[in-house]
Write an enzyme that holds these catalytic residues in place. Sequence first.
Site, PDB file in Angstrom:
ATOM      1  N   CYS A 207       0.823  -1.266   0.012  1.00 27.72           N
ATOM      2  CA  CYS A 207      -0.499  -0.042   0.307  1.00 27.72           C
ATOM      3  C   CYS A 207       0.955   1.486   0.027  1.00 27.72           C
ATOM      4  O   CYS A 207       1.803   1.545   0.417  1.00 27.72           O
ATOM      5  CB  CYS A 207      -0.611   0.247   1.196  1.00 27.72           C
ATOM      6  SG  CYS A 207      -1.640  -1.361   1.346  1.00 27.72           S
TER       7      CYS A 207
ATOM      8  N   ARG B 161       4.744   0.177  -5.886  1.00 25.94           N
ATOM      9  CA  ARG B 161       5.032  -1.280  -4.353  1.00 25.94           C
ATOM     10  C   ARG B 161       4.103  -1.942  -4.791  1.00 25.94           C
ATOM     11  O   ARG B 161       4.470  -2.785  -4.015  1.00 25.94           O
ATOM     12  CB  ARG B 161       5.064   0.163  -3.522  1.00 25.94           C
ATOM     13  CG  ARG B 161       5.619   1.362  -3.109  1.00 25.94           C
ATOM     14  CD  ARG B 161       5.099   2.320  -1.793  1.00 25.94           C
ATOM     15  NE  ARG B 161       4.102   1.182  -0.915  1.00 25.94           N
ATOM     16  CZ  ARG B 161       5.453   1.753  -0.046  1.00 25.94           C
ATOM     17  NH1 ARG B 161       6.578   2.037   0.222  1.00 25.94           N
ATOM     18  NH2 ARG B 161       4.962   1.103   1.264  1.00 25.94           N
TER      19      ARG B 161
ATOM     20  N   TRP C 266      -2.592  -2.502  -1.839  1.00 21.90           N
ATOM     21  CA  TRP C 266      -2.834  -4.031  -1.862  1.00 21.90           C
ATOM     22  C   TRP C 266      -3.736  -4.958  -0.378  1.00 21.90           C
ATOM     23  O   TRP C 266      -3.429  -4.971   0.658  1.00 21.90           O
ATOM     24  CB  TRP C 266      -1.328  -4.535  -1.452  1.00 21.90           C
ATOM     25  CG  TRP C 266      -0.700  -5.457  -1.887  1.00 21.90           C
ATOM     26  CD1 TRP C 266      -0.489  -5.920  -3.823  1.00 21.90           C
ATOM     27  CD2 TRP C 266      -0.590  -6.678  -1.552  1.00 21.90           C
ATOM     28  NE1 TRP C 266       0.422  -6.698  -3.256  1.00 21.90           N
ATOM     29  CE2 TRP C 266       0.337  -7.546  -2.765  1.00 21.90           C
ATOM     30  CE3 TRP C 266      -0.956  -7.248  -0.368  1.00 21.90           C
ATOM     31  CZ2 TRP C 266       0.069  -9.028  -1.667  1.00 21.90           C
ATOM     32  CZ3 TRP C 266      -0.805  -8.544   0.514  1.00 21.90           C
ATOM     33  CH2 TRP C 266       0.416  -9.534  -0.603  1.00 21.90           C
TER      34      TRP C 266
ATOM     35  N   ASN D 227      -1.623   2.282   5.603  1.00 28.43           N
ATOM     36  CA  ASN D 227      -1.297   1.870   5.846  1.00 28.43           C
ATOM     37  C   ASN D 227      -1.033   0.985   7.267  1.00 28.43           C
ATOM     38  O   ASN D 227      -1.236   2.198   7.596  1.00 28.43           O
ATOM     39  CB  ASN D 227       0.233   1.942   4.755  1.00 28.43           C
ATOM     40  CG  ASN D 227       0.301   1.967   3.823  1.00 28.43           C
ATOM     41  OD1 ASN D 227      -0.681   2.315   2.846  1.00 28.43           O
ATOM     42  ND2 ASN D 227       1.342   3.198   3.075  1.00 28.43           N
ATOM     43  N   GLY D 228      -0.948  -0.384   7.110  1.00 23.24           N
ATOM     44  CA  GLY D 228      -0.137  -1.301   8.283  1.00 23.24           C
ATOM     45  C   GLY D 228      -1.813  -1.891   8.614  1.00 23.24           C
ATOM     46  O   GLY D 228      -2.972  -2.068   8.032  1.00 23.24           O
TER      47      GLY D 228
ATOM     48  N   GLU E  27      19.783 -16.202  -6.574  1.00 23.98           N
ATOM     49  CA  GLU E  27      19.064 -15.413  -6.555  1.00 23.98           C
ATOM     50  C   GLU E  27      19.408 -15.359  -8.266  1.00 23.98           C
ATOM     51  O   GLU E  27      18.208 -14.468  -9.078  1.00 23.98           O
ATOM     52  CB  GLU E  27      20.443 -14.063  -6.509  1.00 23.98           C
ATOM     53  CG  GLU E  27      20.009 -12.086  -6.898  1.00 23.98           C
ATOM     54  CD  GLU E  27      19.023 -11.923  -6.354  1.00 23.98           C
ATOM     55  OE1 GLU E  27      18.554 -12.588  -5.502  1.00 23.98           O
ATOM     56  OE2 GLU E  27      17.995 -11.068  -7.143  1.00 23.98           O
TER      57      GLU E  27
ATOM     58  N   LYS F  62      15.691 -13.711 -10.032  1.00 25.13           N
ATOM     59  CA  LYS F  62      15.376 -12.682 -11.287  1.00 25.13           C
ATOM     60  C   LYS F  62      14.544 -13.739 -12.481  1.00 25.13           C
ATOM     61  O   LYS F  62      13.881 -13.339 -12.411  1.00 25.13           O
ATOM     62  CB  LYS F  62      16.657 -12.737 -11.490  1.00 25.13           C
ATOM     63  CG  LYS F  62      17.577 -11.596 -10.308  1.00 25.13           C
ATOM     64  CD  LYS F  62      17.098  -9.964 -10.246  1.00 25.13           C
ATOM     65  CE  LYS F  62      15.725 -10.203  -8.965  1.00 25.13           C
ATOM     66  NZ  LYS F  62      16.046 -10.411  -8.214  1.00 25.13           N
TER      67      LYS F  62
ATOM     68  N   GLU G  35      10.933 -14.188 -11.355  1.00 27.03           N
ATOM     69  CA  GLU G  35      10.272 -13.121 -11.000  1.00 27.03           C
ATOM     70  C   GLU G  35      10.358 -12.394 -12.372  1.00 27.03           C
ATOM     71  O   GLU G  35       9.147 -11.289 -12.660  1.00 27.03           O
ATOM     72  CB  GLU G  35      10.875 -12.188 -10.272  1.00 27.03           C
ATOM     73  CG  GLU G  35      11.168 -12.418  -9.112  1.00 27.03           C
ATOM     74  CD  GLU G  35      12.374 -11.490  -8.216  1.00 27.03           C
ATOM     75  OE1 GLU G  35      11.629 -10.680  -6.996  1.00 27.03           O
ATOM     76  OE2 GLU G  35      13.191 -11.133  -8.535  1.00 27.03           O
TER      77      GLU G  35
ATOM     78  N   HIS H  20      22.396 -35.597  -7.179  1.00 28.06           N
ATOM     79  CA  HIS H  20      21.847 -36.463  -6.182  1.00 28.06           C
ATOM     80  C   HIS H  20      20.127 -36.075  -6.434  1.00 28.06           C
ATOM     81  O   HIS H  20      19.356 -36.205  -4.997  1.00 28.06           O
ATOM     82  CB  HIS H  20      21.920 -36.216  -4.826  1.00 28.06           C
ATOM     83  CG  HIS H  20      23.241 -35.901  -4.464  1.00 28.06           C
ATOM     84  ND1 HIS H  20      23.673 -37.082  -4.480  1.00 28.06           N
ATOM     85  CD2 HIS H  20      24.641 -35.208  -4.461  1.00 28.06           C
ATOM     86  CE1 HIS H  20      25.012 -37.731  -4.602  1.00 28.06           C
ATOM     87  NE2 HIS H  20      25.611 -35.739  -4.212  1.00 28.06           N
TER      88      HIS H  20
ATOM     89  N   LYS I 204       7.007  -4.208  -4.024  1.00 28.48           N
ATOM     90  CA  LYS I 204       8.488  -4.543  -3.703  1.00 28.48           C
ATOM     91  C   LYS I 204       8.626  -4.738  -2.618  1.00 28.48           C
ATOM     92  O   LYS I 204       9.799  -4.426  -2.156  1.00 28.48           O
ATOM     93  CB  LYS I 204       8.302  -2.904  -4.614  1.00 28.48           C
ATOM     94  CG  LYS I 204       9.890  -1.861  -4.048  1.00 28.48           C
ATOM     95  CD  LYS I 204      10.375  -2.155  -5.409  1.00 28.48           C
ATOM     96  CE  LYS I 204      11.887  -1.994  -5.440  1.00 28.48           C
ATOM     97  NZ  LYS I 204      13.397  -2.748  -6.276  1.00 28.48           N
TER      98      LYS I 204
HETATM   99  C1  G6P Z   1       9.816  -9.082  -1.623  1.00 33.12           C
HETATM  100  C2  G6P Z   1      10.173  -9.250  -2.952  1.00 33.12           C
HETATM  101  C3  G6P Z   1      11.625  -9.044  -3.219  1.00 33.12           C
HETATM  102  C4  G6P Z   1      11.832  -8.798  -2.062  1.00 33.12           C
HETATM  103  C5  G6P Z   1      11.593  -9.262  -0.618  1.00 33.12           C
HETATM  104  C6  G6P Z   1      12.678  -9.086   0.372  1.00 33.12           C
HETATM  105  O1  G6P Z   1       9.525  -9.770  -2.353  1.00 33.12           O
HETATM  106  O2  G6P Z   1       9.727  -8.759  -4.110  1.00 33.12           O
HETATM  107  O3  G6P Z   1      12.650  -9.166  -4.584  1.00 33.12           O
HETATM  108  O4  G6P Z   1      13.714  -9.568  -2.472  1.00 33.12           O
HETATM  109  O5  G6P Z   1      10.225  -8.437  -0.919  1.00 33.12           O
HETATM  110  O6  G6P Z   1      12.962  -7.309   0.791  1.00 33.12           O
HETATM  111  P1  G6P Z   1      13.740  -6.324   1.576  1.00 33.12           P
HETATM  112  O7  G6P Z   1      12.936  -4.631   0.620  1.00 33.12           O
HETATM  113  O8  G6P Z   1      13.104  -6.943   2.867  1.00 33.12           O
HETATM  114  O9  G6P Z   1      15.155  -6.317   0.958  1.00 33.12           O
END
Ligand code: G6P
Length: 594
Positions: A2, A27, A72, A98-99, A467, A471, A474, A490, A589
């Site tokens: 949000c 966001r 959201w 928010n919250g 990682e 990517k 995502e 294995h 985000k």
């Molecule tokens: C969300 C995002 C990820 C991110 C994760 C942790 O799930 O989609 O891309 O890595 O949060 O985010 P942070 O802000 O804690 O690094």
Amino acid sequence: MCGIVGYLGRSPARPILLDMLAKLEYRGYDSCGIAVQGNPLRVFKDIRRVKELTELVPRDVPGTIGIGHTRWATHGGVSPQNAHPHLDCSHEIAVVHNGIIDNYQELRAELMLEGHVFISETDTEVIAHLLEKYYQGILQEAMESTIARLRGSWAMVAVAAKERTLVSSRQGAPLVIGVGSDEYLVASDAPAILGYATSVVYLEDGDIAAINDVELSVSRQGQQVLQEPKDISWSDGATEKNGHEHYTLKEILEQPAVLRRTLVRYLEEKNVGEGPRALFQETTDDLTILACGTSYHAGLIAKHVIEGLLRIPVSVINASEYACRPYPPATLAIAITQSGETADVIAAARRIKEHGARVLAVTNIPYSSITTVADRVMYTDAGPEVGVAATKTYTAQLAALFELVRSSPRLRPQAKEILSAGFVELPDMVARVCAISADIEDCARFIAMHERAFIIGRGVNLPTAYEGALKMKELAYIHAEGYSAGELKHGPFALLDGQTPIIAVIAADETRQAMLSSIHEVKARRSPVVALSYEGDEAVEKLSDFVIRLPKATCPFSAVVNAVALQLLAYHAAKIRHCPIDFPRNIAKSVTVE
Ligand code: G6P
């Protein structure tokens, strides 16, 4: 997740609120709305994008005060009723929030008994009704009485039909107030106010900020507090695409500059006395790293480096798992979160503090929620990152974590020299990776034809493989799995066939020979191989179907160089597959719910 915006000034509020909401789209959200002050309040909501909301709101809506929100969904589905702003019964007060209000059900029951009629399923609506209950013509006073009744977390802004005021409050969720010329802006996230505000006031937990035409006043537990506005360090252009097709690409290509300025700052900061490095240096026995997603992978790399070079045992724990398992208390916890708002990380950091650990936060966002929990904060200097998938904030985290190691007195002098030299070379190496983006695109064309892939690595580049796979999921919606090269035999070998490419992350370190053996094994099972390798490694050239030739980096910097190459590979694959690169489906985000 949000996002909140607010405006009070002399200009029409409508276009400014909508523009600020658009700046918060990154966001992630599923509905949006604005309320423009006037008597009556004008409220507009839409369960589509800010673009559609913009078409819905008449251009000539009068009013120079207003609030807005991108939602959201948590409490209640995606519907116009559940979208913010929420109104009281008499439609005299509107609020965005928010919250999560933990005691909203009790409050709702109490207010319903008193005759308040609720139209949404949200927790937020109780705030509008409480404000109404306590409102006697001064919104600030109603806010004071309202927050005394709430349990949970909030960042909120309210407007009243008959007052020229904006009243905000924060508890456990961030809120910034931008100060412009003759105008004030409120936002949950600094990028929203860029281009309008010249300085900024960060609210702290428990603060109430009341803005009217004359001034901003902030009170904490009933006492006025003096809040000197601070200069905004991020420029408006930092949240533009600057000619690139996607924010994600722009942010990948910014990495050499981010690393360069990070390096200068770290090398120039001689006095580390009271800062995060000093806290890290006090730790000699055990260390826990708490993080989620991409930040978790940065934590895994840090573990490899800290255990290898400083001989301090490190546990890296997915923050969402911390509460579920009987982990031993640590003396120091490093909470890594680029947004500083990830609820799982904040909750885990709070819990580990209760167990006696001190917390060092690594974050990209000043005054974010994690900074209120942490004992010390190591800021990364990546600038605003709009693309939902983390790219430049990841490599900036790695730089920060390497710097903690580099500045440790436990580091042997020779290792310190190697780390310092590697740091200096790193920005240029990353620039060379960015320069071969077109070559990486050729490999991406091949990867993009597949629905699944393995990314394999060893040592410091095993988390790089994780990682890279994240990517790929995502951005390109390819089911990529990051896997230990040695573990592939294995079990996962059963999945290997001509349709399952293996992306092998190879570095010029002691793992190279074992990586070559893994590639032999994979080729024997007819899987095509895309190798990330350093220039001139002929053995890899002979074995692989595609090779991405990268600068030869030492450990741990190969983890940065390879990560950038994998970011570009995923980006190009996503583009070929027509994915919504900057805002992938279903993810946000900053994930502000546990
Ligand atoms: C969300 C995002 C990820 C991110 C994760 C942790 O799930 O989609 O891309 O890595 O949060 O985010 P942070 O802000 O804690 O690094």
